[in-house]
Design a protein around this motif. Structure first.
Motif, mmCIF file in Angstrom:
data_model
loop_
_atom_site.group_PDB
_atom_site.id
_atom_site.type_symbol
_atom_site.label_atom_id
_atom_site.label_comp_id
_atom_site.label_asym_id
_atom_site.label_seq_id
_atom_site.Cartn_x
_atom_site.Cartn_y
_atom_site.Cartn_z
ATOM 1 N N VAL A 16 0.850 -1.188 0.000
ATOM 2 C CA VAL A 16 0.000 0.000 0.000
ATOM 3 C C VAL A 16 0.888 1.241 0.000
ATOM 4 O O VAL A 16 1.875 1.309 0.741
ATOM 5 C CB VAL A 16 -0.940 0.024 1.224
ATOM 6 N N VAL A 17 0.529 2.229 -0.830
ATOM 7 C CA VAL A 17 1.296 3.468 -0.933
ATOM 8 C C VAL A 17 0.344 4.654 -0.867
ATOM 9 O O VAL A 17 -0.647 4.706 -1.606
ATOM 10 C CB VAL A 17 2.094 3.542 -2.250
ATOM 11 N N GLY A 18 0.633 5.589 0.021
ATOM 12 C CA GLY A 18 -0.080 6.853 0.051
ATOM 13 C C GLY A 18 0.901 7.984 -0.199
ATOM 14 O O GLY A 18 2.021 7.972 0.334
ATOM 15 N N ASP A 19 0.525 8.969 -1.001
ATOM 16 C CA ASP A 19 1.458 10.054 -1.314
ATOM 17 C C ASP A 19 0.723 11.382 -1.371
ATOM 18 O O ASP A 19 -0.488 11.444 -1.621
ATOM 19 C CB ASP A 19 2.176 9.785 -2.639
ATOM 20 N N TYR A 20 1.476 12.447 -1.136
ATOM 21 C CA TYR A 20 0.935 13.810 -1.184
ATOM 22 C C TYR A 20 2.024 14.728 -1.714
ATOM 23 O O TYR A 20 3.198 14.603 -1.345
ATOM 24 C CB TYR A 20 0.506 14.280 0.206
ATOM 25 N N ALA A 21 1.647 15.664 -2.593
ATOM 26 C CA ALA A 21 2.591 16.669 -3.097
ATOM 27 C C ALA A 21 1.888 18.008 -3.190
ATOM 28 O O ALA A 21 0.700 18.079 -3.518
ATOM 29 C CB ALA A 21 3.138 16.255 -4.462
ATOM 30 N N HIS A 22 2.628 19.059 -2.894
ATOM 31 C CA HIS A 22 2.107 20.422 -3.022
ATOM 32 C C HIS A 22 3.010 21.213 -3.957
ATOM 33 O O HIS A 22 4.230 21.249 -3.775
ATOM 34 C CB HIS A 22 2.049 21.126 -1.669
ATOM 35 N N GLN A 23 2.416 21.814 -4.987
ATOM 36 C CA GLN A 23 3.149 22.650 -5.925
ATOM 37 C C GLN A 23 2.884 24.114 -5.595
ATOM 38 O O GLN A 23 1.749 24.572 -5.666
ATOM 39 C CB GLN A 23 2.708 22.370 -7.365
ATOM 40 N N GLY A 24 3.934 24.825 -5.220
ATOM 41 C CA GLY A 24 3.816 26.245 -4.944
ATOM 42 C C GLY A 24 4.585 27.057 -5.955
ATOM 43 O O GLY A 24 4.807 26.631 -7.086
ATOM 44 N N GLY A 25 5.010 28.239 -5.567
ATOM 45 C CA GLY A 25 5.691 29.114 -6.495
ATOM 46 C C GLY A 25 4.735 29.643 -7.546
ATOM 47 O O GLY A 25 3.540 29.825 -7.304
ATOM 48 N N VAL A 26 5.260 29.904 -8.737
ATOM 49 C CA VAL A 26 4.433 30.351 -9.862
ATOM 50 C C VAL A 26 4.217 29.221 -10.852
ATOM 51 O O VAL A 26 3.140 29.069 -11.422
ATOM 52 C CB VAL A 26 5.081 31.557 -10.570
ATOM 53 N N GLY A 27 5.237 28.395 -11.063
ATOM 54 C CA GLY A 27 5.095 27.271 -11.955
ATOM 55 C C GLY A 27 5.362 27.611 -13.404
ATOM 56 O O GLY A 27 5.956 28.648 -13.727
ATOM 57 N N PRO A 28 4.927 26.752 -14.324
ATOM 58 C CA PRO A 28 5.235 26.924 -15.745
ATOM 59 C C PRO A 28 4.728 28.260 -16.286
ATOM 60 O O PRO A 28 3.600 28.659 -16.015
ATOM 61 C CB PRO A 28 4.500 25.750 -16.412
ATOM 62 N N GLN A 29 5.563 28.960 -17.025
ATOM 63 C CA GLN A 29 5.157 30.202 -17.671
ATOM 64 C C GLN A 29 5.958 30.355 -18.958
ATOM 65 O O GLN A 29 7.129 29.988 -19.018
ATOM 66 C CB GLN A 29 5.379 31.402 -16.759
ATOM 67 N N ALA A 30 5.317 30.886 -19.969
ATOM 68 C CA ALA A 30 5.906 30.949 -21.299
ATOM 69 C C ALA A 30 6.643 32.258 -21.531
ATOM 70 O O ALA A 30 6.503 33.228 -20.792
ATOM 71 C CB ALA A 30 4.807 30.776 -22.345
ATOM 72 N N VAL A 31 7.423 32.261 -22.606
ATOM 73 C CA VAL A 31 7.961 33.491 -23.167
ATOM 74 C C VAL A 31 7.357 33.664 -24.552
ATOM 75 O O VAL A 31 6.705 32.764 -25.084
ATOM 76 C CB VAL A 31 9.505 33.456 -23.256
ATOM 77 N N SER A 32 7.566 34.808 -25.147
ATOM 78 C CA SER A 32 7.002 35.079 -26.473
ATOM 79 C C SER A 32 7.793 34.363 -27.552
ATOM 80 O O SER A 32 9.021 34.239 -27.472
ATOM 81 C CB SER A 32 7.000 36.578 -26.749
ATOM 82 N N LEU A 70 -0.242 29.240 -29.609
ATOM 83 C CA LEU A 70 -0.756 30.608 -29.547
ATOM 84 C C LEU A 70 0.351 31.640 -29.331
ATOM 85 O O LEU A 70 0.175 32.620 -28.629
ATOM 86 C CB LEU A 70 -1.802 30.724 -28.440
ATOM 87 N N GLY A 71 1.515 31.395 -29.934
ATOM 88 C CA GLY A 71 2.585 32.375 -29.845
ATOM 89 C C GLY A 71 3.372 32.339 -28.561
ATOM 90 O O GLY A 71 4.191 33.222 -28.302
ATOM 91 N N ARG A 72 3.151 31.351 -27.726
ATOM 92 C CA ARG A 72 3.923 31.245 -26.487
ATOM 93 C C ARG A 72 4.748 29.968 -26.527
ATOM 94 O O ARG A 72 4.338 28.946 -27.070
ATOM 95 C CB ARG A 72 3.004 31.261 -25.263
#
Length: 730
Positions: A247-263, A711-713
Motif C-alpha cells: 500500500v502506498v499513500g502520497d501527497y505533493a504540493h506545488q507552490g511558487g508560480v510554476g510553468p510560464q511561457a515566453v514570447s 498561440l505564440g507562447r
C-alpha cells in the motif's frame, strides 16, 4: 484486422500474473571498482532481465537517476534519450514522434505515464514522484495488451522503492545556482518479520529561470517550490507467505508560480507567416519575459492519492489486484500569452480531478511451456469546477470557460500469452478490447464591463455539452529466439489506439444548445497506430559489452492534431503519417573501473496526408518533436582509494538534430536548431557507500531551446546548472 485479432485471442488462455519485487544491485570488484549488475524489469508483468525482455525498453535505477540529477519528469530525457518530455499545457511526452498536444481537461496523452503501475491521466499532476525510486521503465511502441488506456506511443512507469526487511535511512541534499535547494530522505522500518514501513519525503525549490525584460521584480514563473511525502507499507501473510499487500499513500504540493511561457518573438521574426526566421538568440535573450506579467501570479496545487496491490500465490497461478484513488486539486493565477495577436491577460485556473482505477490480473507461475496473463481493467475520471477565467482580454473584462463535470471512463479486458515451442524459440499473442466513454457539461462566458465572476452578471456565449463513446480491439503478435545463451532476437507487431473526443460547442437538440455546430467539427475519432519492430539484444565479449539494436516501422492514421483557435484548442483527425527508425545503445565495461555508455538513434517521421490549411500540403514534412538523429555518449571512471572508498568521474553528452514544432492554425513550422548538452559530475564515495559528496555541471553549453508551443507562447529549457550534492546512509 479485427478477425486476425480474434484469432490471436483464441490462443490466450485464462490464467494469471506474478509480481515480484525487483531490484538492481552493485557488486564491488576486487580492486575497489564497481560493476553494475543488470536491471530486472517487470514490463511484461513478470520479472525478467532487461537483456531478456523481447521489446524496446529502457530502464534506469533510482541511484542512476539521482546521479544524473533527474528530479522530475522534464529532466528524464537526460537518462532516456529516445523520450522527449516538454512543458506545454501540462507535460507533453513524445516517443518516436508520437505525441499529443492537448493538455486540457478533455485531452489524453498518447504515452501512458504511470506511478507504480497506476495510470495518471492529467499531465499537470506528474509531480512529486521522483524521489526514493527503485527504477523507471520506458516502453516504446503500443503497449495496449498489458497496460491501461491510451498507450499508443508507449509507457513511462515510475516505480518507487518498497519497504524492506532491514532498517535503513538516508538523506540527500543539493545546493546550486538559481538558489536551488533540494533535500530528500527516507527511513525504512521492519515492524515485524512480515510487516515493514517506509517513509520518504522531498523538498525542491529554485528561483525562476526567466529574466525580466522591464526591470520588474514580479515573480516570472519557470520556478519551483514543492514538497512531497510518501508512506509505504508491505505485509506478507498466509501460512507460507503466499499473500502480499503493498500500500502506498502520497501527497505533493506545488507552490511558487510554476510553468510560464515566453514570447515566440524571442526566437523568431515573421512568426505569423509560413516562413519564420530564426533569430539565434543568446541564452539570456531566449529567457527574457517581454510581456506584462500578472500582478500576483501563483500556483497552489495539491496532488495526492493511495494505491494498493494485493497478490496471492495459488501455486500454478497468481492473482493480482491493483487499485488506486487519486486527486489533482488545481488553483493557479498566471499570464495568458498570445503573441500571434499581441494579446496578454491574467488567467485564473481552478478545478479538481478525481480518478480511480481498478485492475485484476491472473497469470501462470509454473515452469510449463505456457506463460500467460489475462485481466480486467476499469478507469474513471471526474473533473469538476474546471474554470479558466481571463481578465482584461481583448475588450472583455472577463472571459472564461466553465466546465463541470468532465467525465472519462474506460473499461477493458486483455490477455497475452507466450508459448515455448522449443528451448530457444517462443511465440507471443495478445489482445485487448477497450471501451471508452467521454462527456462534458460546460459554458463559454463573458462580461464586457465587470471583472467580477458572478453568474448573475456574465453572459453565456456558448454551451459546451458533448458525449461520445468509442471501442476498439487491439492486438500484439511476436516471436523471440535465443541466438545464444546471452543473445536474443525478437520481432513484434502491435496495434495502438487512443480514444476520440470532442471540442468546444454542442450539437443541435442538446439541452441549452442555441448555436449548434456540425458533428464533424465537434467530435473527433480515435487515432490508430500499427507498429512493426525487430531487435537484437545481448551480452558479448565475456559480458564486457551489452548491446541493443531495434528497427521499427509505424503506420499512423486518424492523427489527432490540435489547432489553436481564438482561445481554446480544436482537435481534428487531420492526418496520416509513416514513422520508421533505428535505435541502438551499448554499455562497454573494459574493466571494473571504466564504463562507456553510447546510443545512436535515427528517426524518420513524416506526414503522408495532411493539409493544415486549404493552400498548404504537409505530405513529406516532418512530425513535431521528431529529430532525425539523437546521439549520446558517456564515460565513467572510478578511482579506488586505499580507505575502501572511491572517486568517480563522469561525463556525458547528448547531440540532438534539429526538430520542428507547428502552429497548426496557419501551417507554420518552427525549426529548433540542433544542439548539444553536456553534463559532468565528480563524486567521492565513502567506504561501504556510507556517504557521498558530488560536484556537478548540467548543460555545460548553456544551450537553450524551446519546447511546447501554442498561440505564440513557448516554454524554454533549463539553463546551465551547477552545484553540489551530498548524501548519507544509516
Amino acid at each position: 484486422m479485427r478477425t486476425h485479432a480474434y484469432l490471436l485471442a483464441a490462443s490466450v488462455l485464462a490464467v494469471s500474473a506474478s509480481y515480484a519485487t525487483v531490484a538492481s544491485a552493485q557488486d564491488e570488484a576486487a580492486d575497489g571498482g564497481t560493476i553494475s549488475n543488470e536491471i530486472v524489469v517487470t514490463a511484461q508483468r513478470k520479472p525478467e532481465l532487461l537483456s531478456k525482455a523481447a521489446l524496446s525498453i529502457s530502464a534506469v535505477t533510482g541511484n542512476d537517476l539521482k546521479s544524473a540529477g533527474v528530479v522530475d519528469a522534464l529532466s528524464l530525457t537526460t537518462a532516456v534519450p529516445t523520450v522527449k518530455i516538454d512543458q506545454a499545457n501540462g507535460l507533453q511526452i513524445t516517443i518516436r514522434g508520437v505525441s499529443s498536444a492537448d493538455g486540457t481537461e478533455k485531452g489524453d496523452p498518447s504515452a501512458a505515464f504511470m506511478l507504480n503501475g497506476v495510470y495518471l491521466a492529467r499531465q499537470q499532476s506528474l509531480s512529486g514522484a521522483f524521489f526514493d525510486l527503485d527504477r523507471i521503465e520506458v516502453l516504446r511502441g503500443p503497449q495496449g495488451t498489458l497496460y491501461g488506456r491510451n498507450a499508443t506511443a508507449g509507457v513511462v512507469n515510475v516505480l518507487t522503492k518498497r519497504p524492506t526487511d532491514r532498517f535503513e535511512a538516508a538523506v540527500t541534499g543539493e545546493f546550486s545556482n538559481f538558489d536551488t535547494q533540494r533535500i530528500d530522505g527516507m527511513i525504512n522500518l521492519p515492524v515485524t518479520e512480515n510487516f515493514a514501513l517506509r517513509a520518504a519525503g522531498a523538498y525542491n525549490k529554485h528561483d525562476s529561470y526567466l529574466i525580466s525584460g522591464n526591470g520588474s521584480d514580479q515573480r516570472l514563473g519557470q520556478d519551483q517550490d514543492e514538497y512531497a511525502g510518501r508512506l509505504s507499507a508491505d505485509l506478507k501473510f498466509g501460512s507460507e507467505n503466499q499473500g502480499n499487500l503493498f500500500v502506498v499513500g502520497d501527497y505533493a504540493h506545488q507552490g511558487g508560480v510554476g510553468p510560464q511561457a515566453v514570447s515566440i518573438g524571442n526566437f523568431y521574426s515573421d512568426f505569423t507567416t509560413v516562413d519564420p526566421v530564426y533569430l539565434s538568440p543568446s541564452q539570456s535573450e531566449a529567457r527574457t519575459v517581454t510581456y506584462p506579467v500578472a500582478s500576483t501570479p501563483y500556483q497552489n496545487n495539491k496532488i495526492y492519492g493511495i494505491s494498493g496491490e494485493l497478490t496471492w500465490d495459488f501455486g500454478p497461478v497468481n492473482l493480482t489486484y491493483l487499485g488506486s484513488y487519486r486527486v489533482f486539486d488545481r488553483d493557479t493565477l498566471g499570464t495568458y500569452v498570445n503573441a500571434n495577436t499581441s494579446r496578454f491577460a491574467d488567467v485564473y485556473t481552478t478545478g479538481k480531478t478525481k480518478s480511480n482505477s481498478q485492475e485484476l490480473r491472473m497469470a501462470t507461475s509454473g515452469d510449463g511451456p505456457l506463460e500467460a496473463v489475462v485481466g480486467l481493467y476499469y478507469f474513471r475520471e471526474r473533473s469538476t469546477n474546471v474554470n479558466t477565467i481571463l481578465h482584461d482580454y481583448a475588450g472583455f473584462a472577463l472571459y472564461g470557460f466553465l466546465q463541470s463535470p468532465v467525465i472519462g471512463e474506460s473499461k477493458a479486458v486483455f490477455g497475452q500469452a507466450t508459448y515455448h515451442l522449443t528451448d530457444t524459440l517462443r511465440v507471443t499473442g495478445g489482445i485487448r478490447y477497450s471501451k471508452d466513454e467521454k462527456s462534458r457539461t460546460g459554458l463559454t462566458i463573458y462580461n464586457r464591463t465587470s471583472s467580477i465572476f458572478d453568474p448573475a452578471t456574465y453572459t453565456v456565449s456558448a454551451v459546451n455539452n458533448a458525449k461520445r463513446s468509442f471501442s476498439k480491439v487491439t492486438w500484439k503478435a511476436g516471436a523471440e529466439y535465443d541466438v545464444s545463451q546471452d543473445v536474443l532476437f525478437y520481432a513484434n507487431a502491435a496495434t495502438g489506439y487512443k480514444a476520440g473526443g470532442f471540442n468546444d460547442g454542442c450539437t443541435a437538440g442538446s439541452p441549452g444548445c442555441t448555436s449548434p455546430i456540425s458533428d464533424d467539427q465537434l467530435f473527433y475519432n480515435p487515432e490508430e497506430l500499427t507498429a512493426y519492430e525487430a531487435g537484437l539484444k545481448g551480452k558479448f565479449l565475456d559480458n564486457a559489452v551489452t548491446l541493443s539494436i531495434a528497427g521499427f516501422y509505424y503506420n499512423y492514421t486518424n492523427m489527432q492534431l490540435s489547432s489553436p483557435g481564438t482561445l481554446g484548442q480544436t482537435t481534428l483527425n487531420a492526418g496520416k503519417a509513416r514513422i520508421k527508425g533505428v535505435e541502438t545503445s551499448a554499455t562497454i565495461t573494459p574493466s571494473s573501473r571504466d564504463r562507456f555508455d553510447v546510443s545512436f538513434n535515427y528517426l524518420d517521421a513524416y506526414y503522408t496526408d495532411y493539409s493544415p490549411t486549404s493552400t498548404l500540403d504537409f505530405a513529406g514534412r516532418s512530425l513535431d518533436n521528431a529529430p532525425e538523429w539523437v546521439v549520446t555518449a558517456g564515460y565513467t571512471h572510478t578511482f579506488p582509494l586505499g580507505n575502501g572508498g572511491n572517486i568517480e568521474a563522469h561525463a556525458d553528452t547528448r547531440l540532438s538534430d534539429s526538430y520542428l514544432l507547428t502552429n497548426f492554425a496557419n501551417g507554420t513550422q518552427f525549426r529548433n536548431p540542433s544542439n548539444t548538452k553536456t553534463n559532468l559530475t565528480l563524486t567521492y564515495n565513502a567506504p561501504e557507500q556510507r556517504w557521498f559528496l558530488q560536484g556537478f555541471l548540467k548543460n555545460a553549453e548553456n544551450a537553450i531551446n524551446f519546447a511546447g508551443y501554442g498561440l505564440g507562447r513557448v516554454y524554454v529549457s533549463e539553463p546551465r546548472l551547477y552545484g553540489i550534492r551530498a548524501g548519507v546512509r544509516f
